[in-house]
Motif scaffolding. Structure first.
Motif, PDB file in Angstrom:
ATOM      1  N   ALA B 162      41.381  29.543  46.455  1.00 52.41           N
ATOM      2  CA  ALA B 162      41.557  29.023  47.780  1.00 52.41           C
ATOM      3  C   ALA B 162      43.584  28.527  47.441  1.00 52.41           C
ATOM      4  N   ILE B 163      43.778  27.607  46.653  1.00 51.82           N
ATOM      5  CA  ILE B 163      44.826  26.918  46.715  1.00 51.82           C
ATOM      6  C   ILE B 163      46.070  27.552  46.902  1.00 51.82           C
ATOM      7  N   ILE B 164      46.371  28.885  46.667  1.00 58.28           N
ATOM      8  CA  ILE B 164      47.059  29.924  46.708  1.00 58.28           C
ATOM      9  C   ILE B 164      46.488  30.633  48.337  1.00 58.28           C
ATOM     10  N   GLY B 165      46.054  30.260  49.101  1.00 53.79           N
ATOM     11  CA  GLY B 165      45.623  31.375  50.165  1.00 53.79           C
ATOM     12  C   GLY B 165      44.748  32.677  49.953  1.00 53.79           C
ATOM     13  N   ARG B 166      44.131  32.784  48.757  1.00 57.95           N
ATOM     14  CA  ARG B 166      43.354  34.716  48.814  1.00 57.95           C
ATOM     15  C   ARG B 166      42.034  34.395  48.005  1.00 57.95           C
ATOM     16  N   THR B 167      41.616  33.814  49.015  1.00 55.82           N
ATOM     17  CA  THR B 167      40.142  34.070  49.570  1.00 55.82           C
ATOM     18  C   THR B 167      39.735  34.216  51.138  1.00 55.82           C
ATOM     19  N   GLN B 168      39.024  34.653  51.062  1.00 57.37           N
ATOM     20  CA  GLN B 168      38.975  35.553  52.331  1.00 57.37           C
ATOM     21  C   GLN B 168      37.793  35.409  52.764  1.00 57.37           C
ATOM     22  N   GLY B 169      37.125  33.886  53.431  1.00 54.40           N
ATOM     23  CA  GLY B 169      36.117  33.599  53.682  1.00 54.40           C
ATOM     24  C   GLY B 169      35.204  33.054  52.177  1.00 54.40           C
ATOM     25  N   ASN B 170      33.559  33.694  51.834  1.00 55.02           N
ATOM     26  CA  ASN B 170      33.155  33.814  50.922  1.00 55.02           C
ATOM     27  C   ASN B 170      33.745  34.566  49.091  1.00 55.02           C
ATOM     28  N   ARG B 171      34.552  35.167  49.869  1.00 53.39           N
ATOM     29  CA  ARG B 171      35.374  36.469  49.206  1.00 53.39           C
ATOM     30  C   ARG B 171      36.317  36.458  48.420  1.00 53.39           C
ATOM     31  N   MET B 172      36.402  37.099  47.493  1.00 55.39           N
ATOM     32  CA  MET B 172      37.985  37.203  46.575  1.00 55.39           C
ATOM     33  C   MET B 172      37.829  38.120  45.731  1.00 55.39           C
ATOM     34  N   HIS B 173      39.339  38.764  45.156  1.00 54.42           N
ATOM     35  CA  HIS B 173      39.614  40.123  44.764  1.00 54.42           C
ATOM     36  C   HIS B 173      39.346  40.067  43.563  1.00 54.42           C
ATOM     37  N   PHE B 174      38.631  40.532  42.572  1.00 53.69           N
ATOM     38  CA  PHE B 174      38.729  39.625  41.270  1.00 53.69           C
ATOM     39  C   PHE B 174      38.619  40.960  40.210  1.00 53.69           C
ATOM     40  N   PRO B 175      39.901  40.974  39.537  1.00 59.75           N
ATOM     41  CA  PRO B 175      40.220  41.731  39.081  1.00 59.75           C
ATOM     42  C   PRO B 175      39.721  41.922  37.324  1.00 59.75           C
ATOM     43  N   LEU B 176      38.986  41.098  37.322  1.00 56.64           N
ATOM     44  CA  LEU B 176      38.779  40.543  35.725  1.00 56.64           C
ATOM     45  C   LEU B 176      37.257  41.848  35.524  1.00 56.64           C
ATOM     46  N   THR B 177      37.362  41.958  34.723  1.00 52.19           N
ATOM     47  CA  THR B 177      36.639  42.717  33.700  1.00 52.19           C
ATOM     48  C   THR B 177      35.263  41.847  33.262  1.00 52.19           C
ATOM     49  N   GLN B 178      34.188  42.617  32.302  1.00 50.92           N
ATOM     50  CA  GLN B 178      32.522  41.146  31.879  1.00 50.92           C
ATOM     51  C   GLN B 178      34.197  40.961  30.537  1.00 50.92           C
ATOM     52  N   VAL B 179      34.285  42.485  29.557  1.00 51.24           N
ATOM     53  CA  VAL B 179      34.631  41.777  28.229  1.00 51.24           C
ATOM     54  C   VAL B 179      36.031  40.489  28.679  1.00 51.24           C
ATOM     55  N   ALA B 180      36.980  40.575  29.666  1.00 51.72           N
ATOM     56  CA  ALA B 180      37.450  39.684  29.699  1.00 51.72           C
ATOM     57  C   ALA B 180      37.152  38.471  30.273  1.00 51.72           C
ATOM     58  N   MET B 181      36.095  38.456  31.100  1.00 51.98           N
ATOM     59  CA  MET B 181      35.339  36.945  31.209  1.00 51.98           C
ATOM     60  C   MET B 181      34.340  36.762  30.072  1.00 51.98           C
ATOM     61  N   SER B 182      34.191  37.320  28.670  1.00 52.91           N
ATOM     62  CA  SER B 182      34.359  36.806  28.022  1.00 52.91           C
ATOM     63  C   SER B 182      34.838  36.273  26.589  1.00 52.91           C
ATOM     64  N   GLU B 183      35.834  36.929  26.889  1.00 56.21           N
ATOM     65  CA  GLU B 183      37.174  36.762  26.184  1.00 56.21           C
ATOM     66  C   GLU B 183      37.475  35.422  26.640  1.00 56.21           C
ATOM     67  N   SER B 184      37.436  34.791  27.909  1.00 58.21           N
ATOM     68  CA  SER B 184      37.943  33.245  28.170  1.00 58.21           C
ATOM     69  C   SER B 184      36.739  32.469  27.957  1.00 58.21           C
ATOM     70  N   LEU B 185      35.725  32.936  27.550  1.00 54.15           N
ATOM     71  CA  LEU B 185      34.197  31.796  27.858  1.00 54.15           C
ATOM     72  C   LEU B 185      33.951  31.644  26.125  1.00 54.15           C
ATOM     73  N   GLY B 186      34.643  32.535  25.890  1.00 55.56           N
ATOM     74  CA  GLY B 186      34.196  32.797  23.884  1.00 55.56           C
ATOM     75  C   GLY B 186      32.351  32.473  23.719  1.00 55.56           C
ATOM     76  N   LEU B 187      32.412  34.411  24.546  1.00 54.67           N
ATOM     77  CA  LEU B 187      31.072  34.728  24.521  1.00 54.67           C
ATOM     78  C   LEU B 187      30.797  36.424  24.286  1.00 54.67           C
ATOM     79  N   SER B 188      29.654  36.850  23.868  1.00 56.23           N
ATOM     80  CA  SER B 188      30.058  38.577  23.759  1.00 56.23           C
ATOM     81  C   SER B 188      29.826  39.318  25.191  1.00 56.23           C
ATOM     82  N   PRO B 189      30.939  40.091  24.943  1.00 55.30           N
ATOM     83  CA  PRO B 189      30.401  41.287  25.953  1.00 55.30           C
ATOM     84  C   PRO B 189      28.932  40.963  26.713  1.00 55.30           C
ATOM     85  N   VAL B 190      28.165  41.322  25.480  1.00 57.45           N
ATOM     86  CA  VAL B 190      26.984  41.584  26.031  1.00 57.45           C
ATOM     87  C   VAL B 190      26.327  40.725  26.546  1.00 57.45           C
ATOM     88  N   HIS B 191      26.346  39.221  26.297  1.00 58.20           N
ATOM     89  CA  HIS B 191      26.169  38.049  26.137  1.00 58.20           C
ATOM     90  C   HIS B 191      26.211  37.621  27.963  1.00 58.20           C
TER      91      HIS B 191
END
Lengths: 245, 245
Positions: B162-191
DNA sequence: CGCCATACATAACGTATGTTGTTCGGGACA
DNA sequence: TGTCCCGAACAACATACGTTATGTATGGCG
């Protein structure tokens, strides 16, 4: 104050005039006793507070009431960035031991910094290193098992103390309680205790009576998977650290 | 480049001359495709690279070979600090999607920054916010359970977009895979997958086809225990974020 | 000397999360 | 249209760590 100059000087060479100028920026000095709050979230401080003696920590309170320490502050460390904007804190700062604080005048300090000077570079380095430490902590708490995590923290703290000249051979003053360590590492106090016992049994370190003794630095480093790259020591400490074994 | 100016301008007001001056600092432009390495640990870059389109991440490799993402970089984010010293990186940077990069000339940029200007303040803010994010991540991974952790990350990313003006209403482009999210959060992909399903079942968000849809912003915020204080938005986004519910 | 506070140690047990492996579905490409 | 492949979903099992509870040193202080 000398710890601060030591630290900045470690990362970039300060001239005598710069050192003197820093002393001129001193606004006031304070004492705090263990447990006292130095600054709270939302506060803006006009000056720049430097820890000159004792240890402090930045921490955040979690939804369940527990605290997470997000940075440990040793002598020479700053509470605020030396930057033109006085930004409200998003966390609290607490004294982990009795503390001496020196407050610098932000405007005076900024006016003393000339571009391309040692001071300018040193402050930039110090800020970069602070951030690097947080990155390494992120790796530490997410990817390393408890004992390795603890070992890694101890390695880091020993290195940082060496930088400011506060180690004596393989020993250093170490005011952290087990609770404070557990809050830094995202562990329960009980599990931290288990991990500490493990390191002791392995004859790697001994922590007692507010003193940390490194029994076997090379093996501790290996156990922790530690490298001081992220502290940007540039290998300047290898002699001091060899002493520790 | 406009994302960068947007972001700096969000934190401090830039004059037209400053915006023009920034354009003059552009040294070159590059394209990278997903998965490519932008910079590696130990490298010193002379210029300042800005992500102008796409997402990237800073990550560190752990002892067991797994990767921990320590920062997500969105359009407008910088690879290096704007500081006098070109410091060797202590981590790697990788493209999480196809990427456009603009390289600024460090010396030119530094010479353009006059003290007490909007640009000087804006860059200082941006650096402070980057650090605050790391602090919040430290809290996130150590103290919050998996689903809450994920919800918190999604809140943060939506706010930053939102700060950089890249949301559209309640949506946004979101290129993260589940693996990338898990690597960000210190979780296993499964969890992470389990946690994502939980958020979906609770009708809080939907993530599919590289699009993140916020179904119920207030409940998501409550579930995550989220507050955007640490991003220092100063409440400037309340309107945009209300749109998202 | 006895009282109390604080820090540290140990054990039993529960649970959140990781691991391994398999299946499914939908783009990319021929 | 079929084939390939990556990302996502799902299940069965393993384990590291948290929680609670209680016990043991140590030091300050009247």
């Amino acid at each position: 104050m000398y710890s601060f100059i030591n630290k900045i000087n470690f990362y970039a060479c300060l001239s005598q005039t710069e050192k003197a100028a820093l002393h001129d920026c001193v606004d006031s000095k304070h004492h705090l006793s263990r447990g006292q709050t130095l600054a709270s979230a939302g506060e803006k401080t006009d000056g720049i507070d430097i820890v000159t003696d004792g240890w402090a920590c930045r921490f955040k309170r979690a939804h369940d009431g527990s605290d997470q320490i997000i940075a440990l502050m040793l002598p020479g460390d700053q509470c605020e960035d030396v930057s033109p904007v006085a930004c409200p804190l998003d966390h609290d700062i607490r004294a982990l031991s009795d503390l001496r604080i020196t407050r610098l005048d932000r405007r005076k300090l900024l006016s003393v910094i000339s571009p391309d000077s040692g001071l300018s570079d040193g402050l930039a380095w110090s800020s970069i290193v602070d951030r690097s430490i947080m990155g390494e902590w992120l790796l530490n708490v997410t990817r390393r098992p408890a004992a390795m995590r603890l070992a890694h923290l101890l390695c880091e703290l020993f290195t940082r103390c060496a930088i400011i000249g506060r180690t004596q051979g393989n020993r250093m003053h170490f005011p952290l309680t087990q609770v404070a360590m557990s809050e830094s590492l995202g562990l329960s106090p009980v599990h931290l205790n288990r991990s500490l016992q493990l390191l002791r049994r392995q004859q790697l370190v001994s922590v007692c009576r507010k003193t940390l003794t490194i029994i076997d630095w090379p093996r501790l480093v290996a156990f922790a998977g530690y490298s001081d790259h992220y502290l940007h020591t540039g290998g300047k400490l290898s002699a001091d650290l060899r002493l520790a074994s």
